[in-house]
Design an enzyme around this catalytic site. Structure first.
Site, mmCIF file in Angstrom:
data_model
loop_
_atom_site.group_PDB
_atom_site.id
_atom_site.type_symbol
_atom_site.label_atom_id
_atom_site.label_comp_id
_atom_site.label_asym_id
_atom_site.label_seq_id
_atom_site.Cartn_x
_atom_site.Cartn_y
_atom_site.Cartn_z
ATOM 1 N N ARG A 14 47.467 -28.592 -10.400
ATOM 2 C CA ARG A 14 47.369 -27.188 -10.810
ATOM 3 C C ARG A 14 46.795 -27.075 -12.231
ATOM 4 O O ARG A 14 45.637 -26.717 -12.410
ATOM 5 C CB ARG A 14 48.763 -26.528 -10.728
ATOM 6 C CG ARG A 14 48.730 -25.013 -10.739
ATOM 7 C CD ARG A 14 48.582 -24.392 -12.097
ATOM 8 N NE ARG A 14 49.668 -24.744 -13.011
ATOM 9 C CZ ARG A 14 49.638 -24.480 -14.310
ATOM 10 N NH1 ARG A 14 48.592 -23.893 -14.850
ATOM 11 N NH2 ARG A 14 50.659 -24.829 -15.088
ATOM 12 N N ASP A 15 47.564 -27.467 -13.213
ATOM 13 C CA ASP A 15 47.130 -27.278 -14.602
ATOM 14 C C ASP A 15 45.877 -28.092 -14.905
ATOM 15 O O ASP A 15 44.960 -27.636 -15.588
ATOM 16 C CB ASP A 15 48.258 -27.702 -15.555
ATOM 17 C CG ASP A 15 48.209 -26.977 -16.886
ATOM 18 O OD1 ASP A 15 47.232 -26.264 -17.141
ATOM 19 O OD2 ASP A 15 49.145 -27.144 -17.688
ATOM 20 N N HIS A 213 51.677 -30.179 -23.711
ATOM 21 C CA HIS A 213 50.282 -30.635 -23.767
ATOM 22 C C HIS A 213 50.149 -31.635 -24.903
ATOM 23 O O HIS A 213 50.907 -31.602 -25.866
ATOM 24 C CB HIS A 213 49.342 -29.437 -23.956
ATOM 25 C CG HIS A 213 49.094 -28.687 -22.692
ATOM 26 N ND1 HIS A 213 47.872 -28.621 -22.086
ATOM 27 C CD2 HIS A 213 49.937 -27.988 -21.887
ATOM 28 C CE1 HIS A 213 47.958 -27.908 -20.977
ATOM 29 N NE2 HIS A 213 49.212 -27.504 -20.827
ATOM 30 N N CYS A 244 41.379 -29.292 -23.189
ATOM 31 C CA CYS A 244 41.719 -28.028 -23.826
ATOM 32 C C CYS A 244 40.433 -27.411 -24.337
ATOM 33 O O CYS A 244 39.750 -28.009 -25.160
ATOM 34 C CB CYS A 244 42.698 -28.281 -24.978
ATOM 35 S SG CYS A 244 42.963 -26.821 -25.995
ATOM 36 N N ASN A 253 47.578 -31.997 -20.303
ATOM 37 C CA ASN A 253 49.027 -32.188 -20.327
ATOM 38 C C ASN A 253 49.361 -33.603 -20.802
ATOM 39 O O ASN A 253 48.499 -34.462 -20.845
ATOM 40 C CB ASN A 253 49.597 -32.027 -18.911
ATOM 41 C CG ASN A 253 49.331 -30.662 -18.342
ATOM 42 O OD1 ASN A 253 48.386 -30.468 -17.589
ATOM 43 N ND2 ASN A 253 50.149 -29.710 -18.710
HETATM 44 ZN ZN ZN Z 1 49.773 -26.156 -19.324
#
Ligand code: ZN
Length: 314
Positions: A14-15, A213, A244, A253
């Site tokens: 997901r992330d 993160h 990021c 993460n």
């Molecule tokens: Zn996150």
């Protein structure tokens, strides 16, 4: 959970995948999730129920949830941004739903195009809807406080706001709340202080998870600080997939392999076979040849003579 000390919750599908340009195929996602579950990972956030127009990487989430539900010993989690998403998630059969609320209202408006009150209204509707379901069909509903340690737009975030929004989420019917260092701004002192303050408000049992993160390399230090304050669920992403957008070259993460190595070598039980996990990394790397994977344990290998469960006392 009783046979493990720490629940490592994999959020890479997901992330991680929502933050990169490559769209992973549905069959590769399934291979990844299956391999990680077989390596002993007990909880995986497999996707996000957002409109495919906004995040085409997540268009197959309902299909992925249904598949993941067929795997033994796995809690299948998904992110939901609103009531519509929650309804779709429940229809697909998720075990757990996380709804993020940005403590920074500017971030909330920029990302979800919603004010705090509007997000809280969605939470209320979801909690009311869950109550209408048969007990066996009710997923766990977690309210997640994102940008809890700082925001790329607003900078410093007020701890008072974190506490009051968490209290509201519990009041509206969330089963528990979680903290997210969405931007990688947190440090261990801040982590400890905020966990203590928030637990005073919502109670020890209603704050068990932390989402970190590794943007500035403090991820594992923050993970350890969280454990020392009684956090028992840590989110992480295989190969730190994600990155990021505001910090070029930074990983996403905290890295699942490095986290599991740290916990395992400390003698904390995760249920995860670190060697099998390293193999999953190699497989996922071949599925994402154009994306950077992060972490140290996979590149360096396990220490000579390392045996699972740590070194023990000399
Ligand atoms: Zn996150």
């Amino acid at each position: 959970m009783s046979d493990i000390d720490v629940l490592v919750s994999e959020v890479g599908p997901r992330d991680g995948l929502q933050s990169i340009n490559t769209i992973m195929s549905t069959s590769d996602k399934k291979k990844w999730i299956k391999a990680e579950a077989e390596a002993g990972v007990r909880e995986i956030e497999v996707g996000s129920f957002v409109p495919p127009k906004l995040l085409p990487q997540m268009a197959d989430t309902a299909d992925i949830v249904k598949y993941a539900k067929s795997l033994p010993n796995l809690t299948v989690a998904a992110l939901v941004p609103n009531f519509m998403g929650a309804k779709n998630a429940i229809d697909a059969g998720v075990d757990k739903m996380c709804l993020p609320l940005s403590v920074s209202e500017t971030h909330s408006k920029a990302n979800l195009r919603k004010t705090h009150d509007e997000v809280l209204e969605e939470i209320k509707q979801i909690a009311e809807y869950i109550k209408t379901l048969d007990k066996s069909e009710r997923p766990k509903f977690e309210g997640n406080l994102s940008t809890a340690f700082g925001c790329t737009i607003e900078g410093k975030v007020s701890e008072k706001d974190v506490i009051s929004l968490a209290a509201k989420m519990m009041e509206l019917g969330c089963d528990e709340v979680g903290l997210s260092d969405t931007t990688g701004y947190a440090n261990p002192t801040q982590i400890k202080r905020l966990i203590r303050l928030l637990k005073q408000e919502v109670g020890d049992n209603n704050l068990t998870s932390m989402h970190l993160h590794n943007t500035r390399g403090l991820g594992l230090a923050n993970a350890l600080a969280s454990l020392e304050e009684g956090i028992t669920t840590l989110d992480s992403s295989l190969g730190g997939i994600g990155g990021c957008p505001f910090a070029p070259g930074a990983s996403g993460n905290i890295v699942t392999e490095d986290l599991v190595f740290m916990l395992d070598s400390m003698g904390l039980k995760t249920g995860i076979d670190i060697k099998a996990l390293i193999e999953v990394n190699r497989m996922v790397k071949t599925c994402l040849p154009d994306e950077e994977l992060y972490g140290f344990t996979v590149d360096s290998g396990l220490p000579k003579g390392y045996s699972e469960g740590g070194w023990g006392a000399n």
